[in-house]
Design a protein around this motif. Structure first.
Motif, PDB file in Angstrom:
ATOM      1  N   ARG A   1       3.689   2.024   8.700  1.00 30.53           N
ATOM      2  CA  ARG A   1       4.943   2.776   8.598  1.00 30.53           C
ATOM      3  C   ARG A   1       4.978   3.578   7.301  1.00 30.53           C
ATOM      4  O   ARG A   1       5.436   4.724   7.279  1.00 30.53           O
ATOM      5  N   LEU A   2       4.500   2.980   6.218  1.00 26.74           N
ATOM      6  CA  LEU A   2       4.466   3.672   4.934  1.00 26.74           C
ATOM      7  C   LEU A   2       3.596   4.922   5.013  1.00 26.74           C
ATOM      8  O   LEU A   2       3.986   5.996   4.540  1.00 26.74           O
ATOM      9  N   ALA A   3       2.421   4.801   5.608  1.00 22.50           N
ATOM     10  CA  ALA A   3       1.524   5.948   5.736  1.00 22.50           C
ATOM     11  C   ALA A   3       2.162   7.057   6.562  1.00 22.50           C
ATOM     12  O   ALA A   3       2.054   8.248   6.229  1.00 22.50           O
ATOM     13  N   MET A   4       2.859   6.681   7.619  1.00 20.80           N
ATOM     14  CA  MET A   4       3.506   7.667   8.478  1.00 20.80           C
ATOM     15  C   MET A   4       4.624   8.394   7.737  1.00 20.80           C
ATOM     16  O   MET A   4       4.780   9.617   7.844  1.00 20.80           O
ATOM     17  N   VAL A   5       5.409   7.631   6.973  1.00 18.68           N
ATOM     18  CA  VAL A   5       6.504   8.225   6.208  1.00 18.68           C
ATOM     19  C   VAL A   5       5.965   9.212   5.183  1.00 18.68           C
ATOM     20  O   VAL A   5       6.460  10.337   5.044  1.00 18.68           O
ATOM     21  N   LEU A   6       4.928   8.799   4.451  1.00 23.72           N
ATOM     22  CA  LEU A   6       4.388   9.648   3.388  1.00 23.72           C
ATOM     23  C   LEU A   6       3.738  10.917   3.932  1.00 23.72           C
ATOM     24  O   LEU A   6       3.742  11.961   3.263  1.00 23.72           O
ATOM     25  N   LYS A   7       3.207  10.844   5.131  1.00 20.89           N
ATOM     26  CA  LYS A   7       2.552  12.015   5.711  1.00 20.89           C
ATOM     27  C   LYS A   7       3.539  13.140   5.988  1.00 20.89           C
ATOM     28  O   LYS A   7       3.149  14.302   6.106  1.00 20.89           O
ATOM     29  N   ASN A   8       4.817  12.792   6.076  1.00 20.90           N
ATOM     30  CA  ASN A   8       5.823  13.778   6.474  1.00 20.90           C
ATOM     31  C   ASN A   8       6.832  14.118   5.379  1.00 20.90           C
ATOM     32  O   ASN A   8       7.862  14.731   5.672  1.00 20.90           O
ATOM     33  N   ILE A   9       6.560  13.752   4.129  1.00 22.58           N
ATOM     34  CA  ILE A   9       7.529  14.048   3.071  1.00 22.58           C
ATOM     35  C   ILE A   9       7.394  15.489   2.597  1.00 22.58           C
ATOM     36  O   ILE A   9       6.365  16.127   2.763  1.00 22.58           O
ATOM     37  N   LYS A  10       8.466  15.977   1.972  1.00 26.35           N
ATOM     38  CA  LYS A  10       8.474  17.318   1.393  1.00 26.35           C
ATOM     39  C   LYS A  10       7.829  17.323   0.006  1.00 26.35           C
ATOM     40  O   LYS A  10       7.228  18.315  -0.404  1.00 26.35           O
ATOM     41  N   GLY A  11       8.016  16.219  -0.730  1.00 23.41           N
ATOM     42  CA  GLY A  11       7.504  16.139  -2.092  1.00 23.41           C
ATOM     43  C   GLY A  11       6.058  15.681  -2.147  1.00 23.41           C
ATOM     44  O   GLY A  11       5.315  15.746  -1.160  1.00 23.41           O
ATOM     45  N   ARG A  12       5.653  15.180  -3.315  1.00 18.31           N
ATOM     46  CA  ARG A  12       4.300  14.686  -3.534  1.00 18.31           C
ATOM     47  C   ARG A  12       4.342  13.188  -3.836  1.00 18.31           C
ATOM     48  O   ARG A  12       5.387  12.648  -4.175  1.00 18.31           O
ATOM     49  N   PHE A  13       3.194  12.552  -3.700  1.00 12.00           N
ATOM     50  CA  PHE A  13       3.155  11.118  -3.994  1.00 12.00           C
ATOM     51  C   PHE A  13       1.818  10.716  -4.584  1.00 12.00           C
ATOM     52  O   PHE A  13       0.792  11.373  -4.368  1.00 12.00           O
TER      53      PHE A  13
ATOM     54  N   SER B   1      -6.731   9.032   5.429  1.00 13.10           N
ATOM     55  CA  SER B   1      -7.888   9.925   5.501  1.00 13.10           C
ATOM     56  C   SER B   1      -7.511  11.374   5.214  1.00 13.10           C
ATOM     57  O   SER B   1      -8.375  12.200   4.894  1.00 13.10           O
ATOM     58  N   TRP B   2      -6.239  11.692   5.287  1.00 15.35           N
ATOM     59  CA  TRP B   2      -5.747  13.049   5.056  1.00 15.35           C
ATOM     60  C   TRP B   2      -5.388  13.291   3.588  1.00 15.35           C
ATOM     61  O   TRP B   2      -4.910  14.376   3.231  1.00 15.35           O
ATOM     62  N   CYS B   3      -5.652  12.311   2.733  1.00 18.30           N
ATOM     63  CA  CYS B   3      -5.283  12.386   1.311  1.00 18.30           C
ATOM     64  C   CYS B   3      -6.510  12.578   0.424  1.00 18.30           C
ATOM     65  O   CYS B   3      -7.633  12.316   0.827  1.00 18.30           O
ATOM     66  N   ASN B   4      -6.270  12.987  -0.805  1.00 14.95           N
ATOM     67  CA  ASN B   4      -7.289  12.948  -1.854  1.00 14.95           C
ATOM     68  C   ASN B   4      -7.324  11.534  -2.408  1.00 14.95           C
ATOM     69  O   ASN B   4      -6.310  11.040  -2.910  1.00 14.95           O
ATOM     70  N   ILE B   5      -8.457  10.869  -2.309  1.00 15.72           N
ATOM     71  CA  ILE B   5      -8.579   9.472  -2.727  1.00 15.72           C
ATOM     72  C   ILE B   5      -9.510   9.379  -3.928  1.00 15.72           C
ATOM     73  O   ILE B   5     -10.623   9.919  -3.923  1.00 15.72           O
ATOM     74  N   PHE B   6      -9.032   8.715  -4.978  1.00 17.03           N
ATOM     75  CA  PHE B   6      -9.811   8.490  -6.194  1.00 17.03           C
ATOM     76  C   PHE B   6     -10.043   6.991  -6.346  1.00 17.03           C
ATOM     77  O   PHE B   6      -9.118   6.193  -6.192  1.00 17.03           O
ATOM     78  N   SER B   7     -11.252   6.598  -6.676  1.00 26.34           N
ATOM     79  CA  SER B   7     -11.597   5.186  -6.830  1.00 26.34           C
ATOM     80  C   SER B   7     -11.683   4.821  -8.310  1.00 26.34           C
ATOM     81  O   SER B   7     -11.998   5.657  -9.155  1.00 26.34           O
ATOM     82  N   THR B   8     -11.408   3.557  -8.592  1.00 28.78           N
ATOM     83  CA  THR B   8     -11.587   3.030  -9.940  1.00 28.78           C
ATOM     84  C   THR B   8     -12.223   1.666  -9.840  1.00 28.78           C
ATOM     85  O   THR B   8     -11.986   0.927  -8.868  1.00 28.78           O
TER      86      THR B   8
ATOM     87  N   ASP C   1      -9.032  -0.995  -2.210  1.00 33.00           N
ATOM     88  CA  ASP C   1      -9.966  -0.157  -1.445  1.00 33.00           C
ATOM     89  C   ASP C   1     -10.440  -0.915  -0.210  1.00 33.00           C
ATOM     90  O   ASP C   1     -11.434  -1.632  -0.233  1.00 33.00           O
ATOM     91  N   GLU C   2      -9.710  -0.731   0.895  1.00 33.62           N
ATOM     92  CA  GLU C   2     -10.028  -1.370   2.162  1.00 33.62           C
ATOM     93  C   GLU C   2     -10.289  -0.303   3.220  1.00 33.62           C
ATOM     94  O   GLU C   2      -9.693   0.786   3.174  1.00 33.62           O
ATOM     95  N   PRO C   3     -11.142  -0.579   4.201  1.00 31.08           N
ATOM     96  CA  PRO C   3     -11.407   0.401   5.267  1.00 31.08           C
ATOM     97  C   PRO C   3     -10.143   0.878   5.967  1.00 31.08           C
ATOM     98  O   PRO C   3     -10.009   2.073   6.261  1.00 31.08           O
ATOM     99  N   ILE C   4      -9.204  -0.022   6.222  1.00 28.37           N
ATOM    100  CA  ILE C   4      -7.974   0.368   6.909  1.00 28.37           C
ATOM    101  C   ILE C   4      -7.139   1.317   6.055  1.00 28.37           C
ATOM    102  O   ILE C   4      -6.482   2.220   6.567  1.00 28.37           O
ATOM    103  N   VAL C   5      -7.190   1.140   4.736  1.00 24.67           N
ATOM    104  CA  VAL C   5      -6.450   2.031   3.840  1.00 24.67           C
ATOM    105  C   VAL C   5      -7.053   3.436   3.897  1.00 24.67           C
ATOM    106  O   VAL C   5      -6.327   4.438   4.001  1.00 24.67           O
ATOM    107  N   ARG C   6      -8.379   3.516   3.835  1.00 28.22           N
ATOM    108  CA  ARG C   6      -9.029   4.824   3.913  1.00 28.22           C
ATOM    109  C   ARG C   6      -8.780   5.487   5.265  1.00 28.22           C
ATOM    110  O   ARG C   6      -8.693   6.718   5.363  1.00 28.22           O
ATOM    111  N   GLU C   7      -8.647   4.681   6.304  1.00 28.33           N
ATOM    112  CA  GLU C   7      -8.347   5.232   7.622  1.00 28.33           C
ATOM    113  C   GLU C   7      -6.918   5.770   7.676  1.00 28.33           C
ATOM    114  O   GLU C   7      -6.671   6.881   8.171  1.00 28.33           O
ATOM    115  N   LEU C   8      -5.965   4.991   7.167  1.00 28.34           N
ATOM    116  CA  LEU C   8      -4.558   5.397   7.193  1.00 28.34           C
ATOM    117  C   LEU C   8      -4.315   6.648   6.349  1.00 28.34           C
ATOM    118  O   LEU C   8      -3.432   7.458   6.660  1.00 28.34           O
TER     119      LEU C   8
END
Length: 230
Positions: free
Chosen positions: A194-206, A221-228, A212-219
């Protein structure tokens, strides 16, 4: 500045790296969705004219922040002189489940449990020497920092819908997948989706912190992801 408490999954060690990804312009409102100890809020620069919002679904945590903001001296009086005591620790755990406490009494007990528990989890008594008098002296600085901060206690989806604008920046640090059991309030896989769906449709930035889990990268996948590695 530092937060006045520790918290499960707190971002004390990563705050500088997280802040390095914050945009430098166009942020008229900053919203911390899963506030916790507020390490990012307290570490970020307080900009003139910028709205700041701190939110958490944990009512005891939010009550503590509100008491620091509005009743700092009274809260200091409540906690000054409290001893590092196993008996008092477990008395306060029992009292947190009772009715009749004032907001100040509840805030003082909650702060004591956070400061004197192992891992700040408010469950097991921590045997290292700690003192609430140290945090008491720091509370006026926290009060000043919270002076213009809006403090909320709502579900993340509702919060985002309230504050979302094109000039909004949301920072989110939800329970990591597989660590949800360490938090008192439930956060399910459906909440992660639900969080991923909400964030995909916001007007602002986040900016979002996650394990770092496979499901997170899947949810996301439309974002810029930085690893540490930390």
């Amino acid at each position: 500045m530092n937060s006045f408490i520790g918290w499960i999954g707190g971002k004390r060690q990563l705050r500088k790296e997280i802040l390095s990804h914050f945009p430098m312009d166009g942020v008229g409102r900053y919203i911390e969705v899963f506030g916790g100890a507020g390490w990012i809020l307290f570490a970020k620069e307080q900009l003139a004219g910028q709205m700041e919002v701190f939110n958490d679904l944990n009512g005891d945590l939010v009550n503590l922040f509100r008491c620091v903001k509005y009743h700092c001296e009274a809260l200091q009086t409540e906690i000054d002189g409290l001893l590092h005591s196993r008996e008092l620790f477990f008395d306060y755990i029992a009292q947190m489940n009772a009715t009749g406490l004032t907001d100040l009494q509840r805030a003082a007990r909650f702060l004591y449990l956070v400061k004197h528990s192992f891992g700040n989890k408010q469950v097991t008594f921590g045997t290292s020497v700690k003192s609430t008098s140290n945090v008491s002296k720091y509370l006026p600085q926290i009060k000043d920092r919270l002076k213009y901060v809006v403090i909320e206690n709502v579900d993340f989806e509702r919060l985002i819908s309230i504050y979302d604008r094109e000039n909004a920046l949301f920072y989110l640090d939800p329970p990591y997948i597989g660590t949800e059991k360490y938090y008192k309030l439930p956060f399910t896989m459906e909440d992660h989706k639900r969080l991923a769906m909400v964030l995909k449709n916001i007007k602002g930035r986040f900016i979002l912190s996650y394990g770092d889990e496979p499901i997170v990268r899947e949810l996301y996948s439309w974002c810029n992801i930085f690893s540490t590695s930390r």
